[in-house]
Structure formats: structure tokens, C-alpha cells
Write a protein that holds these residues in place. Structure first.
Motif, PDB file in Angstrom:
ATOM      1  N   LYS A   1       3.692   5.701  -5.594  1.00 20.06           N
ATOM      2  CA  LYS A   1       3.608   5.800  -7.329  1.00 20.06           C
ATOM      3  C   LYS A   1       2.339   6.734  -7.500  1.00 20.06           C
ATOM      4  O   LYS A   1       2.437   7.496  -8.580  1.00 20.06           O
ATOM      5  CB  LYS A   1       3.274   4.334  -7.546  1.00 20.06           C
ATOM      6  CG  LYS A   1       4.455   3.312  -7.738  1.00 20.06           C
ATOM      7  CD  LYS A   1       4.318   2.130  -8.193  1.00 20.06           C
ATOM      8  CE  LYS A   1       5.625   1.233  -8.445  1.00 20.06           C
ATOM      9  NZ  LYS A   1       5.412  -0.138  -8.669  1.00 20.06           N
ATOM     10  N   GLU A   2       1.365   6.718  -6.703  1.00 21.93           N
ATOM     11  CA  GLU A   2       0.323   7.586  -6.997  1.00 21.93           C
ATOM     12  C   GLU A   2       0.475   9.165  -6.877  1.00 21.93           C
ATOM     13  O   GLU A   2      -0.261  10.030  -7.366  1.00 21.93           O
ATOM     14  CB  GLU A   2      -0.919   7.355  -6.037  1.00 21.93           C
ATOM     15  CG  GLU A   2      -1.760   5.879  -6.511  1.00 21.93           C
ATOM     16  CD  GLU A   2      -2.871   5.898  -5.515  1.00 21.93           C
ATOM     17  OE1 GLU A   2      -2.732   6.202  -4.318  1.00 21.93           O
ATOM     18  OE2 GLU A   2      -3.674   4.909  -5.660  1.00 21.93           O
TER      19      GLU A   2
ATOM     20  N   LYS B   1       0.809  -1.195   0.054  1.00 16.19           N
ATOM     21  CA  LYS B   1       0.161   0.057   0.153  1.00 16.19           C
ATOM     22  C   LYS B   1       0.774   1.302   0.108  1.00 16.19           C
ATOM     23  O   LYS B   1       0.624   2.342  -0.553  1.00 16.19           O
ATOM     24  CB  LYS B   1      -0.911  -0.089   1.176  1.00 16.19           C
ATOM     25  CG  LYS B   1      -2.079   1.100   1.257  1.00 16.19           C
ATOM     26  CD  LYS B   1      -2.901   0.935   0.003  1.00 16.19           C
ATOM     27  CE  LYS B   1      -4.075   2.102   0.201  1.00 16.19           C
ATOM     28  NZ  LYS B   1      -5.055   1.733   1.038  1.00 16.19           N
TER      29      LYS B   1
ATOM     30  N   PRO C   1      -0.617   4.480 -11.361  1.00 20.04           N
ATOM     31  CA  PRO C   1       0.690   3.540 -10.905  1.00 20.04           C
ATOM     32  C   PRO C   1       1.167   2.454 -11.818  1.00 20.04           C
ATOM     33  O   PRO C   1       2.393   2.227 -11.662  1.00 20.04           O
ATOM     34  CB  PRO C   1       0.092   3.013  -9.516  1.00 20.04           C
ATOM     35  CG  PRO C   1      -1.166   3.944  -9.110  1.00 20.04           C
ATOM     36  CD  PRO C   1      -1.830   4.427 -10.294  1.00 20.04           C
ATOM     37  N   ASP C   2       0.367   1.953 -12.513  1.00 18.51           N
ATOM     38  CA  ASP C   2       0.600   0.958 -13.681  1.00 18.51           C
ATOM     39  C   ASP C   2       1.523   1.706 -14.725  1.00 18.51           C
ATOM     40  O   ASP C   2       2.123   0.772 -15.373  1.00 18.51           O
ATOM     41  CB  ASP C   2      -0.657   0.425 -14.194  1.00 18.51           C
ATOM     42  CG  ASP C   2      -1.493  -0.277 -13.225  1.00 18.51           C
ATOM     43  OD1 ASP C   2      -0.827  -0.695 -12.402  1.00 18.51           O
ATOM     44  OD2 ASP C   2      -2.730  -0.244 -13.383  1.00 18.51           O
TER      45      ASP C   2
ATOM     46  N   SER D   1       4.001   1.397  -1.249  1.00 19.57           N
ATOM     47  CA  SER D   1       4.365   1.526  -2.575  1.00 19.57           C
ATOM     48  C   SER D   1       3.652   2.221  -3.449  1.00 19.57           C
ATOM     49  O   SER D   1       3.768   3.014  -4.538  1.00 19.57           O
ATOM     50  CB  SER D   1       4.867   0.290  -2.987  1.00 19.57           C
ATOM     51  OG  SER D   1       5.204   0.095  -4.597  1.00 19.57           O
ATOM     52  N   LYS D   2       2.175   1.838  -3.585  1.00 19.53           N
ATOM     53  CA  LYS D   2       1.216   2.337  -4.004  1.00 19.53           C
ATOM     54  C   LYS D   2       0.767   3.761  -3.856  1.00 19.53           C
ATOM     55  O   LYS D   2       0.746   4.626  -4.932  1.00 19.53           O
ATOM     56  CB  LYS D   2      -0.295   1.546  -3.941  1.00 19.53           C
ATOM     57  CG  LYS D   2      -1.269   1.913  -4.988  1.00 19.53           C
ATOM     58  CD  LYS D   2      -2.606   1.311  -4.727  1.00 19.53           C
ATOM     59  CE  LYS D   2      -3.914   1.403  -5.623  1.00 19.53           C
ATOM     60  NZ  LYS D   2      -5.031   0.645  -5.198  1.00 19.53           N
TER      61      LYS D   2
END
Length: 299
Positions: free
Chosen positions: A51-52, A45, A130-131, A47-48
Motif C-alpha cells: 500500500k505504501e 507488513k 496506506p490509510d 500488505s503495508k
């Protein structure tokens, strides 16, 4: 006379062995693996969230009209790499007036007084899905955005994003490797725990075998009990982890942002299923081993 009467000896039942120690050992093993699972969930979470937070600044040509700005925003919002929040594209307009105010506030110098005009440009601030946060993907995004009419320049902190991606990748490899080792250790530990618990029943197993009992009849009570112990252990481990999480969230409010309730519920379900499966197969292997041993090997 009554005092000299011997107490009746309780007969050992098939599959009846001390289960408190077994449940405690399996619960402890599942608790350890669940604790690491929670660490993985929170790390994922985090990491997400990191990235967001990646932003790309799209600086625009000068003197664009309001219809042109609106059309440009619509074009940007349709890009597949744009992040969405509550079905709304994360595209924010940042005017040159806002930029000037922010610069003056941070530097304490009013450059407008001696320049006579605002040299900054209007911009759109884009949040990236994030992808699409890898360094090579961001380079492709930058190239794609710069080809849009009305876009002057595209910027993002490339060195910082590259460093973040490398560190997150290293952390993921370390955590996943450690998780694999931990699962293997837990499997071996639970298997040995049940094998030791069944060791005291080896002669009873042999006796039942000698009087003609089938392998299924002998194995069934052990398998039922081991499966039940695995389920109980999984539930106890989940309850302990839930209590630990609540305490951690109470002590560190910032940690609450990293929670993922769905994944935590799935983790608890996996712990119960893991306890059930490992209990069943470990008991099955141990009983099968004693069924296949000769009388001399039992001693």
C-alpha cells in the motif's frame, strides 16, 4: 538382610503429577499458534509495504514558474492523504526532461529529434498514506487534486490498485478466520491435556475432600502448578519461534524486510499470557469437575 529391606514408598503430593508431558503439549500448542501469529505479522507488513508503494502522478500546466512550482509542492505536502517518511512529505518533482530521458532509455527512440520539442509535462509524484489506499478514497483524492490550480491531470493505475485491494481483503479474511479456528483448537487441546494430567489425581482429590480439606486448599497447588507450566510453556514456545525466525531470516534475506520487532515482542508476551491464563482456567475447571463428582463417577 539389608538387601531384603523394602525401599520407602514416596507419598503422592497434592498437585504432584508428571509435568514434562503437560509442558511439552502446551508448548507445542502455543508454538503452532505463535507460528501462525508470525505469519499474520509478516503478511500485515507485506500488505503495508504494498500500500505504501501506491503512487499518484500529478501532471502540471505548462510554463509554471519556480515560485508557482514551490507553492504547489507546499499545497500538496499539506494534504492529509500524503505519506510521510521521517517527517518528510513524500512529494517528488519529476521534470519533463527526466521523463524524456526515461522514455528514450526504455524505447530506444529519440522522439525529440523529429518533434523538435518536448511534449511531456512536469509532474509531481505523490506517495499515498496506506490509510487512504482504498479505491473509492483514491478516486476522491484524484478529484481533489484536479481542483488545485496549476494541475493539468491526475493519473494512477486504477485497475491494478483495485485488484491489489481485493486480493489483500480476501487474504485478510482467510487468515483471520483460520486464526480464530486455530485459537479455538489450541484452547480445547490445552484444556484436554490438563484434564488428562489431573485424571490420575482424582482419587487423591477425593481423599482430601473426605478428610475435610476446603476446595481452595485442594485447588491451590493444582492452579499454581498449571499457571507455572503455562508460563514456562509460553517462554519455551517464544524461544523456539525466535530461533525459527533467525534461521528463516538467515536463509531468506528478503524476509527480513517484513519483520516488525515490536509486534513480535507483543506476540511473545501474548503467548506467555495465553499459556498462563489457559493453564489456570483449564486446571480450575478440571479440579472443580472432580470435586463435584461422586465416588462411583470417579471410576
Amino acid at each position: 538382610m539389608a538387601q531384603n529391606q523394602l525401599k520407602p514408598i514416596r507419598k503422592k503430593k497434592l498437585g504432584n503429577y508428571p509435568h514434562t508431558m503437560v509442558i511439552f503439549s502446551i508448548t507445542l500448542s502455543l508454538f503452532v499458534i505463535g507460528l501462525f501469529g508470525i505469519l499474520l505479522i509478516h503478511a500485515g507488513k507485506l500488505s503495508k509495504i504494498i500500500k505504501e508503494s501506491i503512487e499518484v502522478q500529478v501532471y502540471l500546466d505548462r510554463d509554471l514558474t519556480q515560485p508557482q512550482l514551490a507553492a504547489l509542492k507546499k499545497t500538496l505536502s499539506k494534504k492529509e492523504y500524503i505519506a510521510y517518511k521521517e517527517k518528510e512529505a513524500q512529494v517528488r518533482f519529476f521534470s519533463k526532461e527526466e521523463g524524456a530521458k526515461e522514455f528514450i532509455k526504455e524505447s530506444g527512440e529519440d522522439f525529440l529529434t523529429f518533434l523538435g520539442e518536448n511534449p511531456l509535462r512536469d509532474a509531481y509524484i505523490l506517495k499515498i498514506n496506506p490509510d487512504f489506499s482504498e479505491s473509492n478514497q483514491l478516486k476522491e483524492i484524484k478529484s481533489d487534486l484536479e481542483n488545485i490550480p496549476g494541475v493539468f491531470e491526475v493519473q494512477y493505475v486504477e485497475s491494478l490498485i483495485t485488484s491489489i485491494n481485493k486480493n489483500l481483503q480476501k487474504l485478510s479474511i482467510i487468515l483471520i478466520s483460520f486464526a480464530g479456528i486455530l485459537v479455538l483448537v489450541v484452547i480445547i487441546l490445552i484444556n484436554n491435556t490438563l484434564k488428562l494430567a489431573l485424571f490420575s489425581q482424582r482419587f487423591l482429590i477425593r481423599s482430601m475432600q473426605l478428610v475435610g480439606a476446603t476446595s481452595y486448599f485442594i485447588q491451590r497447588p493444582f492452579l499454581n502448578r498449571a499457571t507455572f507450566q503455562g508460563i514456562i510453556s509460553g517462554i519455551l514456545a517464544s524461544l523456539l519461534l525466535m530461533g525459527l525466525l533467525k534461521y528463516a531470516y538467515y536463509q531468506l534475506n528478503e524476509l527480513y524486510v517484513l519483520r516488525d520487532e515490536l509486534q513480535i515482542v507483543i506476540l511473545f508476551g501474548c503467548l506467555i499470557a495465553l499459556g498462563c491464563i489457559l493453564g489456570f482456567f483449564s486446571s480450575y475447571r478440571a479440579v472443580k469437575k472432580y470435586l463435584g463428582m461422586s465416588l462411583d463417577e470417579l471410576y
